[in-house]
Design a protein around this motif. Structure first.
Motif, PDB file in Angstrom:
ATOM      1  N   ALA A   1       0.826  -1.206   0.000  1.00 30.64           N
ATOM      2  CA  ALA A   1       0.000   0.000   0.000  1.00 30.64           C
ATOM      3  C   ALA A   1       0.861   1.257   0.000  1.00 30.64           C
ATOM      4  CB  ALA A   1      -0.932  -0.004   1.217  1.00 30.64           C
ATOM      5  N   LEU A   2       1.982   1.211   0.718  1.00 29.91           N
ATOM      6  CA  LEU A   2       2.888   2.365   0.714  1.00 29.91           C
ATOM      7  C   LEU A   2       3.466   2.600  -0.683  1.00 29.91           C
ATOM      8  CD1 LEU A   2       4.853   1.977   4.076  1.00 29.91           C
ATOM      9  CD2 LEU A   2       3.207   3.767   3.487  1.00 29.91           C
ATOM     10  N   MET A   3       3.867   1.533  -1.351  1.00 31.52           N
ATOM     11  CA  MET A   3       4.410   1.688  -2.695  1.00 31.52           C
ATOM     12  C   MET A   3       3.348   2.253  -3.638  1.00 31.52           C
ATOM     13  SD  MET A   3       7.023   1.533  -4.631  1.00 31.52           S
ATOM     14  CE  MET A   3       8.267   0.461  -3.899  1.00 31.52           C
ATOM     15  N   GLU A   4       2.111   1.827  -3.467  1.00 34.06           N
ATOM     16  CA  GLU A   4       1.029   2.345  -4.302  1.00 34.06           C
ATOM     17  C   GLU A   4       0.806   3.829  -4.027  1.00 34.06           C
ATOM     18  OE1 GLU A   4      -1.435   2.199  -7.381  1.00 34.06           O
ATOM     19  OE2 GLU A   4      -0.207   0.510  -6.669  1.00 34.06           O
ATOM     20  N   LEU A   5       0.895   4.235  -2.751  1.00 35.50           N
ATOM     21  CA  LEU A   5       0.785   5.654  -2.395  1.00 35.50           C
ATOM     22  C   LEU A   5       1.864   6.475  -3.092  1.00 35.50           C
ATOM     23  CD1 LEU A   5       0.043   5.609   1.461  1.00 35.50           C
ATOM     24  CD2 LEU A   5      -1.457   6.497  -0.329  1.00 35.50           C
ATOM     25  N   TYR A   6       3.077   5.934  -3.078  1.00 32.98           N
ATOM     26  CA  TYR A   6       4.193   6.644  -3.710  1.00 32.98           C
ATOM     27  C   TYR A   6       3.955   6.785  -5.215  1.00 32.98           C
ATOM     28  CZ  TYR A   6       8.759   7.431  -5.785  1.00 32.98           C
ATOM     29  OH  TYR A   6       9.791   7.925  -6.534  1.00 32.98           O
ATOM     30  N   LYS A   7       3.504   5.705  -5.853  1.00 28.63           N
ATOM     31  CA  LYS A   7       3.266   5.752  -7.291  1.00 28.63           C
ATOM     32  C   LYS A   7       2.167   6.749  -7.648  1.00 28.63           C
ATOM     33  CE  LYS A   7       4.777   1.008  -8.244  1.00 28.63           C
ATOM     34  NZ  LYS A   7       4.336  -0.364  -8.642  1.00 28.63           N
ATOM     35  N   GLN A   8       1.109   6.765  -6.823  1.00 23.09           N
ATOM     36  CA  GLN A   8       0.006   7.696  -7.079  1.00 23.09           C
ATOM     37  C   GLN A   8       0.454   9.138  -6.926  1.00 23.09           C
ATOM     38  OE1 GLN A   8      -3.135   6.477  -4.443  1.00 23.09           O
ATOM     39  NE2 GLN A   8      -3.562   4.592  -5.575  1.00 23.09           N
ATOM     40  N   ALA A   9       1.264   9.396  -5.867  1.00 24.94           N
ATOM     41  CA  ALA A   9       1.750  10.755  -5.651  1.00 24.94           C
ATOM     42  C   ALA A   9       2.676  11.185  -6.805  1.00 24.94           C
ATOM     43  CB  ALA A   9       2.497  10.829  -4.318  1.00 24.94           C
ATOM     44  N   LYS A  10       3.482  10.243  -7.289  1.00 23.09           N
ATOM     45  CA  LYS A  10       4.392  10.553  -8.387  1.00 23.09           C
ATOM     46  C   LYS A  10       3.607  10.865  -9.665  1.00 23.09           C
ATOM     47  CE  LYS A  10       8.342   8.594 -10.872  1.00 23.09           C
ATOM     48  NZ  LYS A  10       9.189   7.388 -11.054  1.00 23.09           N
ATOM     49  N   GLU A  11       2.576  10.080  -9.923  1.00 21.19           N
ATOM     50  CA  GLU A  11       1.753  10.308 -11.107  1.00 21.19           C
ATOM     51  C   GLU A  11       1.038  11.644 -11.025  1.00 21.19           C
ATOM     52  OE1 GLU A  11      -0.834   6.986 -11.367  1.00 21.19           O
ATOM     53  OE2 GLU A  11       0.740   5.574 -11.974  1.00 21.19           O
TER      54      GLU A  11
END
Length: 509
Positions: free
Chosen positions: A495-505
């Motif tokens: 979930a943390l990695m997904e948060l990071y990817k979403q913030a980057k996008e």
């Protein structure tokens, strides 16, 4: 001779028939009542099930759920708690693995369950508890049961995306709980405040410590772990003496300053597991509860709750890591190095466990069972199954062990082999960092740190340079309000990695 869980339940009911066995906010049951209710459920299930079948339970943790579990056991079956908060696809996948033609639920959740359990008969616990007891048929089933029959199945995450059902037998729970209750002096005088969901093996220690000793188990509503005042009122009003909780639940209390609202004066022991306890949070607990015994428990679901323990017997400074301690009796711990040796003092190896407490394996999954439950490579003489935990542990000179990291959290960065757990420990020691988690971006070659707390990037970096070499300092810092948790109360790294990817996008959108 007691060789089944039911033997222990009935022996305790004979000793303490009128003593409260389990209680929740709405109901309670004495040990005598629990036996009667469980036998009623077992009688209802018998015509619908077969020996060693696993019965799914889709309902909130409660007194009725415990009676349902024991009823499944009276029917010669195992039980598996299904988490109400899990996605429909996961519940359906678990039910497919279980394969039983029936699922037990309650009237509140039967409509919610129906689309996920198509083709199966749904039974309401309210009806099962009122069923007539069939003593003769229960006795027939009982005579055929043995201690390696499965007792429960807990589903954990699988790397392939398919949940793994860890099957644990009567013998393993009996072996572990007898040691556990004796070491920590749990008796009929104790009150255990149950925190863990019933699909998480921390709850096994609550349920069976009560059944074995006559201690009362008070079932804390899950919702209270977002309501600190209600949580503390429950613990204090129910006069809890022992907490066996996940680290994240205790960190909720300290983060929310709940002990400043109300401090339980009946607690004598707090035991924790699931993740590394941040020393900052331990200090907050010790400040408010200085006379309590604190115990660090370690072990995965596959070895029946825990295989090592450490009683905190000295002050720990921020930046130190609590040892995971020494093995429980009748459990052999091996620390195997990459070249197949047993680790020497000062070395790190993968922690492996053998003994009666090792689980039967993964339900209907011979391939993954064979990959994780293997022959002890150091024993060429006789069959000896060990479970390879995937955890890297360092052996101290005094014989104690310290958790280092997961094997899959070990990275190669800038030519150096690094344990992300070591960076997380250093981060946790930084002022104003409440919790921290590190991930690695393999495609970018960068260490990613998620931070809860008020500390900023520059202050964190400056503090880390005092304790870590430059190549171990994270390249990217991501502030988060709170850490997402898995169903077992551990930090959810996916979930943390997904948060990071979403913030980057979002930044590049």
């Amino acid at each position: 001779m007691k060789y089944l869980i039911l033997d222990y339940l009935e022996a305790t009911a004979a000793r303490f028939p009128e003593r409260t066995a389990f209680a929740d906010v709405d109901s309670s049951a004495t040990f005598e009542q629990l036996v009667r209710l469980s036998r009623a459920v077992g009688s209802a299930l018998l015509p619908l099930t077969a020996p060693r079948m696993t019965i799914g339970f889709y309902m909130d943790k409660s007194v009725a759920a415990v009676a349902g579990f024991m009823g499944a056991v009276y029917a010669g079956c195992a039980y598996a708690q299904l988490n109400l908060r899990h996605p429909a696809a996961r519940i359906a996948a678990i039910l497919d693995t279980i394969g039983a033609p029936v699922v037990v639920t309650d009237r509140q959740h039967i409509d919610q369950l129906a689309p996920m359990a198509q083709g199966r008969t749904l039974l309401c616990i309210e009806d099962l508890l009122l069923h007539a007891v069939d003593d003769a048929r229960l006795a027939t089933v009982r005579r055929r049961m043995i201690d390696i029959d499965p007792l429960y199945v807990n589903f954990t995450s699988g790397s392939t995306g398919t949940p793994k059902g860890v099957a644990v037998c009567h013998r393993s729970v009996i072996d572990f709980i007898n040691c556990f209750t004796e070491i920590f002096s749990i008796t009929e005088a104790d009150v255990l405040a149950n925190q863990a969901p019933f699909d998480f093996d921390v709850s096994v220690k609550d349920i069976y410590s009560g059944i074995f000793t006559g201690a009362c188990v008070q079932i804390v509503p899950t919702a209270y772990f977002t309501q600190p005042t209600k949580l503390m009122d429950f613990i204090c009003d129910r006069r809890a003496t022992v907490l066996i909780w996940a680290v994240s639940a205790l960190c909720f209390i300290t983060t929310m300053n709940a002990l400043e609202y109300r401090t339980p004066d009946t607690l004598r022991a707090i035991m924790f597991s699931g993740e590394v306890m941040p020393i900052k949070h331990l200090h907050k607990l010790q400040k408010h509860l200085p006379d309590v015994t604190y115990v660090n428990l370690y072990g995965p679901t596959e070895i029946t709750c825990n295989c090592t323990y450490y009683v905190v017997d000295r002050p720990f400074e921020i930046g130190e890591t609590l040892p995971i301690g020494i093995p429980f009796p009748n459990e052999r711990i091996l620390l195997l190095t990459e070249d197949g040796r047993e680790a020497a003092p000062g070395e790190t190896g993968e922690l492996c466990v053998s003994g009666t407490a090792v689980a039967l394996g993964y339900l209907k999954d011979a391939g993954r069972t064979a990959a994780s439950f293997v022959q002890n490579p150091l024993n060429p003489l006789t069959p000896e199954t060990i479970y390879r935990t995937g955890d890297l542990v360092r052996l101290c000179e005094n014989g104690e062990m310290v958790y280092v990291s997961r094997k899959d959290f070990q990275i190669k960065h800038m030519g150096h082999r690094i344990e992300l757990g070591e960076i997380e420990t250093a981060l946790s020691a930084v002022p104003d960092v409440e919790r921290a988690c590190c991930l690695y971006l393999h495609d970018k070659g960068k260490i990613l740190a998620f931070i809860c707390g008020a500390a900023d990037k520059h202050a964190i970096t400056a503090a880390l340079r005092e304790t870590l070499p430059g190549y171990m300092i994270p390249n990217i810092f991501v502030p988060v309000d709170s850490m997402p948790l898995t169903k077992n109360g551990k930090i959810d790294r996916s979930a943390l990695m997904e948060l990071y990817k979403q913030a980057k996008e979002a930044r590049h959108g």
